[in-house]
Design an enzyme around this catalytic site. Sequence first.
Site, PDB file in Angstrom:
ATOM      1  N   ILE A 141       0.591  -1.673  -0.165  1.00  0.00           N
ATOM      2  CA  ILE A 141      -0.151  -0.361   0.395  1.00  0.00           C
ATOM      3  C   ILE A 141       0.378   0.936  -0.279  1.00  0.00           C
ATOM      4  O   ILE A 141       0.342   2.141  -0.152  1.00  0.00           O
ATOM      5  CB  ILE A 141      -1.164  -0.014   0.684  1.00  0.00           C
ATOM      6  CG1 ILE A 141       0.241  -0.062   2.806  1.00  0.00           C
ATOM      7  CG2 ILE A 141      -1.822  -1.071   1.035  1.00  0.00           C
ATOM      8  CD1 ILE A 141      -1.175   0.176   3.567  1.00  0.00           C
ATOM      9  N   GLY A 142       2.676   1.365   0.226  1.00  0.00           N
ATOM     10  CA  GLY A 142       2.909   2.224  -0.251  1.00  0.00           C
ATOM     11  C   GLY A 142       4.265   2.216  -0.263  1.00  0.00           C
ATOM     12  O   GLY A 142       5.288   0.874   0.601  1.00  0.00           O
ATOM     13  N   GLY A 149       8.128   3.576   1.238  1.00  0.00           N
ATOM     14  CA  GLY A 149       9.015   4.733   2.570  1.00  0.00           C
ATOM     15  C   GLY A 149      10.254   4.904   1.662  1.00  0.00           C
ATOM     16  O   GLY A 149      11.174   4.589   0.391  1.00  0.00           O
ATOM     17  N   GLY A 150      11.133   5.399   2.171  1.00  0.00           N
ATOM     18  CA  GLY A 150      12.502   5.865   2.131  1.00  0.00           C
ATOM     19  C   GLY A 150      13.635   3.959   1.971  1.00  0.00           C
ATOM     20  O   GLY A 150      14.288   4.335   1.002  1.00  0.00           O
ATOM     21  N   GLY A 152      11.816   0.980   2.495  1.00  0.00           N
ATOM     22  CA  GLY A 152      11.259  -0.270   3.069  1.00  0.00           C
ATOM     23  C   GLY A 152       9.648  -0.144   2.207  1.00  0.00           C
ATOM     24  O   GLY A 152       8.996   1.596   1.556  1.00  0.00           O
ATOM     25  N   VAL A 203       5.728  -0.770   2.373  1.00  0.00           N
ATOM     26  CA  VAL A 203       4.386  -0.696   4.083  1.00  0.00           C
ATOM     27  C   VAL A 203       2.821  -2.308   2.991  1.00  0.00           C
ATOM     28  O   VAL A 203       2.861  -1.815   1.595  1.00  0.00           O
ATOM     29  CB  VAL A 203       3.770   0.657   3.967  1.00  0.00           C
ATOM     30  CG1 VAL A 203       2.722   0.386   5.229  1.00  0.00           C
ATOM     31  CG2 VAL A 203       5.024   0.927   4.845  1.00  0.00           C
ATOM     32  N   LYS A 214       5.936  -2.558   8.007  1.00  0.00           N
ATOM     33  CA  LYS A 214       6.683  -1.753   7.394  1.00  0.00           C
ATOM     34  C   LYS A 214       7.805  -2.723   7.445  1.00  0.00           C
ATOM     35  O   LYS A 214       8.944  -3.460   8.286  1.00  0.00           O
ATOM     36  CB  LYS A 214       7.416  -0.654   7.873  1.00  0.00           C
ATOM     37  CG  LYS A 214       8.602   0.377   7.667  1.00  0.00           C
ATOM     38  CD  LYS A 214       8.391   1.205   8.245  1.00  0.00           C
ATOM     39  CE  LYS A 214       9.380   2.918   7.257  1.00  0.00           C
ATOM     40  NZ  LYS A 214       9.661   3.521   7.968  1.00  0.00           N
ATOM     41  N   ASP A 230      11.172  14.085   9.187  1.00  0.00           N
ATOM     42  CA  ASP A 230      10.966  13.713   7.393  1.00  0.00           C
ATOM     43  C   ASP A 230       9.188  13.655   7.906  1.00  0.00           C
ATOM     44  O   ASP A 230       7.922  12.773   7.466  1.00  0.00           O
ATOM     45  CB  ASP A 230      11.170  12.152   7.381  1.00  0.00           C
ATOM     46  CG  ASP A 230      10.515  12.149   6.145  1.00  0.00           C
ATOM     47  OD1 ASP A 230      10.724  12.758   5.755  1.00  0.00           O
ATOM     48  OD2 ASP A 230      10.256  10.650   5.711  1.00  0.00           O
TER      49      ASP A 230
END
Length: 854
Positions: free
Chosen positions: A726-727, A729-730, A732, A734, A748, A848
């Site tokens: 579903i997304g 990150g820098g 990893g 999610v 995560k 962040d």
Amino acid sequence: MKSYFSTSIPTFCLLSIMAITSGITRATKSDSEWLAAEAKALMETGWWSNYSRAENHCTWPGIRCNAGSVVEIDLGGHGLNGSITPQIGALSELQILNLSWNSLTGELPSSLGNLTQLAVLDVSYNHFHSIPLAIQKMENLVSLSLSGNFFDYNASAIGLLTNLTHLKKLMTLNLGYCDLSGPIPPHIGKLESMVDLDLSHNRLVGPIPSSVNNLTNLSSLFLQSNQLNGSIPEDIGGLTNLVELDLSSNRLSGHIASSLGQLTKLESLYLHHNQINGFIPHEIERLKDLKYLDLSNNWFVGPIPSSVSNLTNLSSLFLQSNQLNGSIPEDIGGLTNLVELDLSSNRLSGQIPSSLGQLTKLESLYLHHNQINSFIPHEIERLKDLKYLDLSNNWFIGPIPSSVNNLTNLSSLFLKSNQLNGSIPEDSGGLTNLVELDLSSNRLSVIPPSLGSLSNLWCLSMASNLLEGPIPHEIRSLNTLIYLNLSANKLSGPIPTQIGNLSNLRYLILAKNNLSGRIPLQIGGLSLSELDLSHNIISGDIPSQLNSQNIELSHNLLQGVIPSKFGNLTYLFSLDLSWNNLTGTIPEFPFPVGNLNLSFNSLRGQIPNGLLHFEPEIFTGNKDLCGSIQGFHPCPSSPNVNRERNSKVVKHNLLIVILVPTLLFFVSTSVLVIFILFRRNRAKTLKSDPIPTKNGDLFSIWNFDGKIAFEDIIKATEDFHIKYCIGRGGYGSVYRAVLPSGKVIALKKLHRLEAEQPAYDTSFRNEIKFLTEIRHKNIIKLHGFCLHNRCMFLIYEYMENGSLFYALSMDDEAVELDWTKRVNIVKGVAHALSYMHHDCNLPIVHRDISSNNI
């Protein structure tokens, strides 16, 4: 449609009679020398060069004679060029001269003053730049048409019009499109015989002189498209013979004079695109013969007077773009001859009166951009001739009535930006003449398959609704479709391959849905101007066949490499591939790219030199990229970089030789101490917390059996399949997972490549350390973690509504997020940061903060 010449027809008929009767005296003289002189003059014009002087010139094209003398020359639209020779003045019996719509240039010769019998002079739409003063000698001139020439009068119209005031018999004067400037001279009031006056499309300034009111014989007055200011003369009502009045596209202000009601013969009144204010006067009801009324684009206020309904001969009524309020008059149904009605862009409210259904001749109805708040009346079905219906940008509620389907002549239907709900009527496929259909920004929920019957449709927009389910395959029948927009809905499933059959499609916009699967290869067969599939869950690679000048694929789950080319493109206006799972290097595109965004992928290698002019932000979130751009490391191919790295290696090796023995001693001692402390702590833990069983409740424990948790997670995410992602990150991704207990968690997971790097491993463990130590209502709760030899991940509380970024990027969610909620969000973020900065044993700096993390 306006007609600026229809009123001149009777005048020309009269002039023709005059031409026949008045030229007899001179022409009856059997003067062969005179006739020879006329023939010579005609030959010297060059217009009859293919004819012999020995021939009877009265038989030449465009010439009419009376008793042997030339009384009329009609060469309008004959492709003549060059200038008019002075010899034209020798035709002293000439009564009608028509040289309009040619390419004649230069000055009108002064010898025209010798044509004292001339009644009609038409040299309109040529390239003349000067008129001689001798024109005032034409005392019998009845009609003068000079339109469409650019006369040089030192930027003033006064001289020209003042000279013309000597022409007492002048009834028609056409000076439109002559680039005249300056004010209208007061002397114009001396032309008391004037019937048709056209000074339109010039650069005239100043007020309309009151002397115009002396022209009591005026039938048509055209002053539109100038820069006239001031108010409409109060005594304009004295022009009682006026049939057509056009003062539009000026800078007129003030009120409409009530004396306007005295113009009872008026059939057309155009005052649009001015700055007229005040109320629409009730006296307008006296204009019983009025067929065309246009008061649009002014500053009129107040309600539409009910007296307008007495204008029963009206064919067109345009009141759009004012500040009119109140409701549409109930008795508007009395305007039974109305063909065009435009009340758009006002402040009208209330309901649409049911009497509107009596306007059975209506072909266009525009009510958009008002505040009408009611159901769409069923009586609308009686408007069988309707071709254009626009009710958009109002507050209409309820479903779209099925009676709309009876309007089988409809070409355009716009209902966007209302509060319509329910489904689109099932039998809407009966609107087979429909070309444009815009139902966007409502609350509609279903696309009926019958839409596939709209075989003439070229524009379909249903964006920002509540549409669910798959895109119907029947859409393949819309062979004429050019524009398709289904964005910002809840559509799911794959993109139908049948869209590739829409060979005329140029705009395909399916963004902000829940579409999944791969991008159909069939879309590559379309020559698109815009392709927007962003904010979906589309996976797979990007087909290199895509042939669109604007490609928006951001916020998906796309994988693989970026194609080095797209279809047959030679220029790409925009390419947005951000927030995907793309890998590999950035290709050297063989064509220019206007706008580019490749951020937040897993791209690596050198940033091509041809892309170094872009801002660094378009490459952020790709940790393995390098190049000569701010914020990125230089690439290792550089000799200086290699020497620097070799130097660092020597230094590092020296440090290792010195430090390793020392560290081994401290590490062995530390391991012994930690082992003793761990055994003591483990004993205490076993006494207080039971060992969780397989499929146990991860939400109630911190120290759990990693193997059991890992097996549960693997099963719940199908080994971290991309469909659960579903997304990103820098460092990893999610995932959303449903545990066997039924509880939903967010995972995560550290990427495998990142997990092998000490810096990311340290960052990951620091996140565990800090989140296990803090507890705050505005900080997401950590439920557990896993440090497995195959992967590492954190287990968070799942936030059902997604991020603030997602909410702000969706129109419906952004509207729901009112200012009270936004202020509370800001307060929550402030409280969380304050807690991390001031209430923790060691201050924690987030570094962040963005809408993606809220």
